[in-house]
Scaffold this motif. Sequence first.
Motif, PDB file in Angstrom:
ATOM      1  N   TYR A  86     -60.148 -15.705  49.957  1.00 13.42           N
ATOM      2  CA  TYR A  86     -59.168 -14.482  49.497  1.00 13.42           C
ATOM      3  C   TYR A  86     -57.668 -15.605  49.080  1.00 13.42           C
ATOM      4  N   ILE A  87     -57.361 -16.009  49.844  1.00 11.43           N
ATOM      5  CA  ILE A  87     -56.086 -16.757  49.336  1.00 11.43           C
ATOM      6  C   ILE A  87     -56.046 -17.890  47.994  1.00 11.43           C
ATOM      7  N   GLY A  88     -57.682 -18.711  48.042  1.00 14.77           N
ATOM      8  CA  GLY A  88     -57.504 -19.752  47.495  1.00 14.77           C
ATOM      9  C   GLY A  88     -57.634 -18.982  45.857  1.00 14.77           C
ATOM     10  N   VAL A  89     -58.334 -17.647  46.132  1.00 16.36           N
ATOM     11  CA  VAL A  89     -58.309 -16.983  44.332  1.00 16.36           C
ATOM     12  C   VAL A  89     -57.037 -16.832  44.213  1.00 16.36           C
ATOM     13  N   MET A  90     -56.616 -16.081  45.349  1.00 11.63           N
ATOM     14  CA  MET A  90     -55.768 -15.105  44.434  1.00 11.63           C
ATOM     15  C   MET A  90     -53.592 -16.074  44.526  1.00 11.63           C
ATOM     16  N   LEU A  91     -54.057 -16.634  45.597  1.00 13.88           N
ATOM     17  CA  LEU A  91     -52.626 -17.551  45.092  1.00 13.88           C
ATOM     18  C   LEU A  91     -52.465 -17.993  43.594  1.00 13.88           C
ATOM     19  N   PRO A  92     -53.052 -18.254  42.838  1.00 14.77           N
ATOM     20  CA  PRO A  92     -52.507 -18.588  41.376  1.00 14.77           C
ATOM     21  C   PRO A  92     -51.574 -17.030  41.366  1.00 14.77           C
ATOM     22  N   LEU A  93     -51.898 -16.330  40.519  1.00 17.24           N
ATOM     23  CA  LEU A  93     -51.806 -14.529  40.629  1.00 17.24           C
ATOM     24  C   LEU A  93     -50.531 -14.910  40.708  1.00 17.24           C
ATOM     25  N   TRP A  94     -50.069 -15.479  42.565  1.00 19.60           N
ATOM     26  CA  TRP A  94     -48.839 -15.018  43.076  1.00 19.60           C
ATOM     27  C   TRP A  94     -47.556 -15.445  42.089  1.00 19.60           C
ATOM     28  N   SER A  95     -47.837 -16.829  41.382  1.00 26.06           N
ATOM     29  CA  SER A  95     -47.130 -17.518  40.566  1.00 26.06           C
ATOM     30  C   SER A  95     -46.625 -16.642  39.571  1.00 26.06           C
ATOM     31  N   SER A  96     -45.539 -17.315  38.784  1.00 31.08           N
ATOM     32  CA  SER A  96     -45.700 -16.583  37.437  1.00 31.08           C
ATOM     33  C   SER A  96     -46.420 -17.125  36.381  1.00 31.08           C
ATOM     34  N   TYR A  97     -46.984 -16.724  35.469  1.00 31.42           N
ATOM     35  CA  TYR A  97     -47.639 -16.619  34.411  1.00 31.42           C
ATOM     36  C   TYR A  97     -46.922 -17.758  33.865  1.00 31.42           C
ATOM     37  N   LEU A  98     -46.409 -17.839  33.577  1.00 35.85           N
ATOM     38  CA  LEU A  98     -45.571 -18.861  32.385  1.00 35.85           C
ATOM     39  C   LEU A  98     -45.342 -19.725  33.048  1.00 35.85           C
ATOM     40  N   VAL A  99     -45.415 -20.286  34.355  1.00 34.72           N
ATOM     41  CA  VAL A  99     -45.228 -21.589  34.705  1.00 34.72           C
ATOM     42  C   VAL A  99     -46.270 -22.283  34.716  1.00 34.72           C
ATOM     43  N   LYS A 100     -47.502 -20.933  35.345  1.00 34.60           N
ATOM     44  CA  LYS A 100     -48.868 -21.938  35.242  1.00 34.60           C
ATOM     45  C   LYS A 100     -48.906 -22.045  33.923  1.00 34.60           C
ATOM     46  N   VAL A 101     -49.150 -21.888  32.390  1.00 35.56           N
ATOM     47  CA  VAL A 101     -49.212 -22.198  31.441  1.00 35.56           C
ATOM     48  C   VAL A 101     -48.522 -23.313  31.344  1.00 35.56           C
ATOM     49  N   TYR A 102     -47.205 -23.441  31.761  1.00 36.56           N
ATOM     50  CA  TYR A 102     -46.031 -24.280  31.161  1.00 36.56           C
ATOM     51  C   TYR A 102     -46.313 -25.729  31.877  1.00 36.56           C
ATOM     52  N   SER A 103     -47.325 -25.308  33.396  1.00 37.93           N
ATOM     53  CA  SER A 103     -47.666 -26.765  33.978  1.00 37.93           C
ATOM     54  C   SER A 103     -49.178 -26.905  33.706  1.00 37.93           C
ATOM     55  N   TRP A 104     -49.674 -26.197  33.099  1.00 35.08           N
ATOM     56  CA  TRP A 104     -50.928 -26.978  31.993  1.00 35.08           C
ATOM     57  C   TRP A 104     -50.599 -27.714  31.086  1.00 35.08           C
ATOM     58  N   LYS A 105     -49.869 -27.078  29.911  1.00 31.17           N
ATOM     59  CA  LYS A 105     -49.241 -28.076  28.839  1.00 31.17           C
ATOM     60  C   LYS A 105     -48.655 -29.158  29.598  1.00 31.17           C
TER      61      LYS A 105
END
Lengths: 328, 313
Positions: free
Chosen positions: B125-144
Amino acid sequence: MTTAVRFSRVSRHYGPVKAVNDVDIDIAEGEFFAMLGPSGSGKTTCLRLIAGFDQPTSGEIEIFGDSAHGVPPYKRHVNTVFQDYALFPHLNVVDNVAYGLMIAGQPKTERRRAAEEALEMVALPGYGGRRPSELSGGQRQRVALARALVNQPKVLLLDEPLGALDLKLREQMQEELKALQRKLGITFVFVTHDQGEALSMADRVAVFNEGRIVQVGKPHDIYYRPDVPFVADFVGSSNVLPPHLTEELTGTWTHATVRPEAVRLSDTGLPATVRSSSFIGTATRVTMDTEHATIVALLPKGAAVPHSGDKVHVTWDPADLHLMEQGG
Amino acid sequence: MTDTVPDTPRSGPLVRLSDLLWRNPRLTVFLLLAPPALWLGIVYLGALFALLAQSFFSIDEFSGLIVYELTLKTYGELFTPANLDIIIRTVVMAASVTVAAAIISFPIAYYAARYARGRWKAVFYIGVMLPLWSSYLVKVYSWKLILAKEGILNWLFETLHLSWLLNAYLSLPVVGGNSLSVSWTGTFLVFLYVWLPFMVLPVQASLERVPPTMLEASGDLGATPGQTFRHVLLPLALPGVIAGSIFTFSLTLGDYIIPQIVGSSRRFIGQAVYSYQGTAGNIPLAAAFAVVPIVIMGIYLWVAKKKGAFDAL
């Protein structure tokens, strides 16, 4: 006579738990074989070992002479009626029954016809279009039976199939199952914790306790000639007399058993104090304390019923006293 | 011994209210449902219908003002080649993300539902949910950064002497580009990562409800594990997969940030809506674009129902 299922020193351990411990069984072809025991006694595990859902830790299982070692369930000519029926909710009744034939690659019209025939056999003609959720417990049970039988298995495994039904339906299904087994001649292996069910249906009964088989025999022998106190107590809650009481009565140092229905109240015999008495329909059940053992008597209709606290004497026909091997 | 239970029945305004509600179950249900019904009816559906209404107006090409007359002209504009291109690109992307998410989710969800117990369930559950806890924008920029030419992925391919493979892939039309961060594939990967939890959780919930005996029964009736998957497990898990696909599909259809940050300059529906209602001031066309995902989802659910996807419910 061919052996349908043979267990040779089969054990199944889960960590430290010995679910099945060094079990030997020989089930003959065409036999109605019951595995009877309390929950956790290993009977269901034995059934799952035959079906192939579980593998033994040690020992050898043969099905019609072929080793079952490493053979997956889908390659065994064995079918199971599950305790919860396990009907597929997304398929209607006829597709549920025809599932095995569909997997085997039978054309649609043929397998539908075979499924309809199987439904007729379990007295559910015309129910094919319904969903399992639209059926009563008894009807689901029949569908599960048809779904297994339509594949013409060599051995049919039944895991407490009547457990969820009410008493009247259960008695009716017991008779029907028995008749069906006679008619088809398929080997039935039936797991139950209900001693009445095992005794009334099976050709032979294996009584399980703590992962071991404690006695195998015909229902009559299991009931009247238990080998060990556990069988006497579990099958029909018989009175078990401790060795020193048996020695007092017969001169032999061993456990002995006497059926509640064989116990009478009289003016002479073992002195006892009535603890309680209750009416159970066909008889009155009287529990009495003697000096060394608790004795239960089933008094037939018309017999004088004592009240709790009454001082009475109990006796029985010496022929009704069955001596067991010591231990158990 | 003193008796602590008072002889008189409890009373007071709260008790009288409890009594009243207990005697009038309908009133209780009404009071429970009224606030959410008002919210859903007025704020939510109201806004949606206001939007729908806008899409039936048009814009005057010379003055740039909205003409408040019912017309299908704006919907006609959706079918110009440029706009149709945007719609098709978005739908293909949403479908690809959904299919990939379903394929990746199934084994994870199956493991979590059938085998994970206690601590491992928590890890899941933590593994699946953890990404949802951080900001969407931060995740997208990290992927960039991950996908950029100077990023870790490029470095990995270089270290493994596989740069030729990456370059060959990037030279492909449509999916390729100058680097992963400005390609269709990059957009796809980020969408897949961001929406994956929305697929894993419903699939896991639906698999959790499949009794293990159902799979044993299938094997008992002669089905190999592959056949059991096709004829029993997948049909029973399908409602969960559909539920998950509603999330991944509609979220991809409506998103306008991910394709703007990671991907080529080719636009998606969300970006079109954003620019038409903003700088261009063409609210009717923005509204018509916004109706497209609604219609597509409606068709999708209708087909799913027709195909019996919800029969196992």
